[in-house]
Design a protein around this motif. Structure first.
Motif, mmCIF file in Angstrom:
data_model
loop_
_atom_site.group_PDB
_atom_site.id
_atom_site.type_symbol
_atom_site.label_atom_id
_atom_site.label_comp_id
_atom_site.label_asym_id
_atom_site.label_seq_id
_atom_site.Cartn_x
_atom_site.Cartn_y
_atom_site.Cartn_z
ATOM 1 N N MET A 1 -40.750 -7.084 72.563
ATOM 2 C CA MET A 1 -40.350 -5.848 73.222
ATOM 3 C C MET A 1 -38.827 -5.736 73.151
ATOM 4 O O MET A 1 -38.115 -6.691 73.407
ATOM 5 C CB MET A 1 -40.827 -5.885 74.671
ATOM 6 N N ASN A 2 -38.362 -4.569 72.821
ATOM 7 C CA ASN A 2 -36.930 -4.315 72.674
ATOM 8 C C ASN A 2 -36.372 -3.661 73.934
ATOM 9 O O ASN A 2 -36.995 -2.770 74.495
ATOM 10 C CB ASN A 2 -36.689 -3.390 71.478
ATOM 11 N N ARG A 3 -35.178 -4.104 74.347
ATOM 12 C CA ARG A 3 -34.493 -3.490 75.492
ATOM 13 C C ARG A 3 -33.421 -2.564 74.938
ATOM 14 O O ARG A 3 -32.562 -2.975 74.162
ATOM 15 C CB ARG A 3 -33.866 -4.545 76.386
ATOM 16 N N VAL A 4 -33.504 -1.304 75.372
ATOM 17 C CA VAL A 4 -32.643 -0.260 74.830
ATOM 18 C C VAL A 4 -32.056 0.535 75.986
ATOM 19 O O VAL A 4 -32.712 0.751 77.013
ATOM 20 C CB VAL A 4 -33.455 0.685 73.903
ATOM 21 N N TYR A 5 -30.815 0.986 75.796
ATOM 22 C CA TYR A 5 -30.182 1.886 76.750
ATOM 23 C C TYR A 5 -29.947 3.211 76.048
ATOM 24 O O TYR A 5 -29.374 3.246 74.956
ATOM 25 C CB TYR A 5 -28.871 1.293 77.284
ATOM 26 N N LEU A 6 -30.417 4.281 76.694
ATOM 27 C CA LEU A 6 -30.262 5.631 76.165
ATOM 28 C C LEU A 6 -29.352 6.429 77.085
ATOM 29 O O LEU A 6 -29.476 6.346 78.311
ATOM 30 C CB LEU A 6 -31.607 6.358 76.106
ATOM 31 N N GLY A 7 -28.476 7.225 76.500
ATOM 32 C CA GLY A 7 -27.673 8.177 77.247
ATOM 33 C C GLY A 7 -28.299 9.547 77.111
ATOM 34 O O GLY A 7 -28.699 9.945 76.018
ATOM 35 N N ILE A 61 -34.807 1.331 78.735
ATOM 36 C CA ILE A 61 -36.208 1.385 78.334
ATOM 37 C C ILE A 61 -36.593 0.079 77.650
ATOM 38 O O ILE A 61 -35.731 -0.649 77.153
ATOM 39 C CB ILE A 61 -36.517 2.579 77.403
ATOM 40 N N LYS A 62 -37.892 -0.163 77.646
ATOM 41 C CA LYS A 62 -38.464 -1.205 76.790
ATOM 42 C C LYS A 62 -39.334 -0.470 75.791
ATOM 43 O O LYS A 62 -40.045 0.476 76.149
ATOM 44 C CB LYS A 62 -39.256 -2.202 77.601
ATOM 45 N N THR A 63 -39.250 -0.897 74.545
ATOM 46 C CA THR A 63 -39.998 -0.187 73.509
ATOM 47 C C THR A 63 -40.395 -1.127 72.379
ATOM 48 O O THR A 63 -39.700 -2.111 72.101
ATOM 49 C CB THR A 63 -39.187 1.003 72.945
ATOM 50 N N THR A 64 -41.495 -0.782 71.750
ATOM 51 C CA THR A 64 -41.901 -1.485 70.537
ATOM 52 C C THR A 64 -41.421 -0.741 69.295
ATOM 53 O O THR A 64 -41.604 -1.217 68.180
ATOM 54 C CB THR A 64 -43.443 -1.622 70.487
ATOM 55 N N LEU A 65 -40.799 0.416 69.489
ATOM 56 C CA LEU A 65 -40.327 1.209 68.357
ATOM 57 C C LEU A 65 -39.099 0.560 67.719
ATOM 58 O O LEU A 65 -38.227 0.042 68.418
ATOM 59 C CB LEU A 65 -39.966 2.629 68.800
ATOM 60 N N SER A 66 -39.016 0.658 66.419
ATOM 61 C CA SER A 66 -37.818 0.227 65.696
ATOM 62 C C SER A 66 -36.685 1.197 66.030
ATOM 63 O O SER A 66 -36.935 2.310 66.523
ATOM 64 C CB SER A 66 -38.083 0.254 64.190
ATOM 65 N N PRO A 67 -35.442 0.825 65.745
ATOM 66 C CA PRO A 67 -34.339 1.762 66.008
ATOM 67 C C PRO A 67 -34.525 3.111 65.324
ATOM 68 O O PRO A 67 -34.293 4.160 65.939
ATOM 69 C CB PRO A 67 -33.108 1.023 65.464
ATOM 70 N N GLU A 68 -34.940 3.110 64.076
ATOM 71 C CA GLU A 68 -35.118 4.374 63.335
ATOM 72 C C GLU A 68 -36.236 5.232 63.939
ATOM 73 O O GLU A 68 -36.098 6.443 64.061
ATOM 74 C CB GLU A 68 -35.393 4.106 61.852
#
Length: 162
Positions: A1-7, A61-68
């Motif tokens: 699982m990827n940890r991502v920060y979105l603005g 967010i946590k996501t399984t999506l790749s960056p693209e």
């Protein structure tokens, strides 16, 4: 699982509704879980200043999506909420930016992470510090980056009271 920060940002009314709809669309994607979200902040425009103030916030967010694929999802949400790219840094119904993706450095034709101007932007650093004060961008903590910002850049970011 990827940890991502979105603005997230908007300065076309109804601003609150645009943020809420963007959050709802993120939640509807089974590959995305919103873990934390900052307060909403009202901020003066940066770059092109002849426009209304923005509402900005940051979500973890946590996501399984790749960056693209995450970028594709964010741009689809922008399009569905009426985003038109006519003036650089200009008015927008919604803007979703990938600020950080794990601790990765990504540079492709479509995406640069960490977001290239986030260390200069109070409207990104202040809400990010609210939900993730431990985060480092490069070698520096959020607090250090905030302290480097001009006072006016910090003063222009206020918790939105609504």
């Amino acid at each position: 699982m990827n940890r991502v920060y979105l603005g997230l940002g908007t300065n076309i009314e109804p601003r609150k509704s645009h943020l809420e709809k963007a959050l709802e669309q993120l939640k509807q994607n089974e590959a995305i879980t919103i873990v934390k979200q900052s307060n909403r902040y009202e901020t003066a425009p940066v770059g092109y200043t002849e426009q209304a103030d923005f509402l900005n916030m940051v979500v973890e967010i946590k996501t399984t999506l790749s960056p693209e694929l995450l970028l594709d999802r964010c741009q689809t949400i922008e399009k569905e909420l009426g985003r038109e790219r006519t003036i650089r840094f200009g008015p927008r119904t919604i803007d979703l930016d990938i600020l950080l993706y794990n601790e990765e450095n990504i540079k492709t034709e479509r995406l640069t992470v960490p977001h290239p101007r986030m260390h200069e932007r109070g409207f990104v650093l202040i809400p990010l510090a609210e939900i993730a004060p431990h985060i480092k961008i490069g070698e520096e903590t959020i607090d250090k980056l905030l302290n480097k910002l001009p006072k006016q850049e910090r003063d222009d970011v206020k918790v939105w009271q609504q």
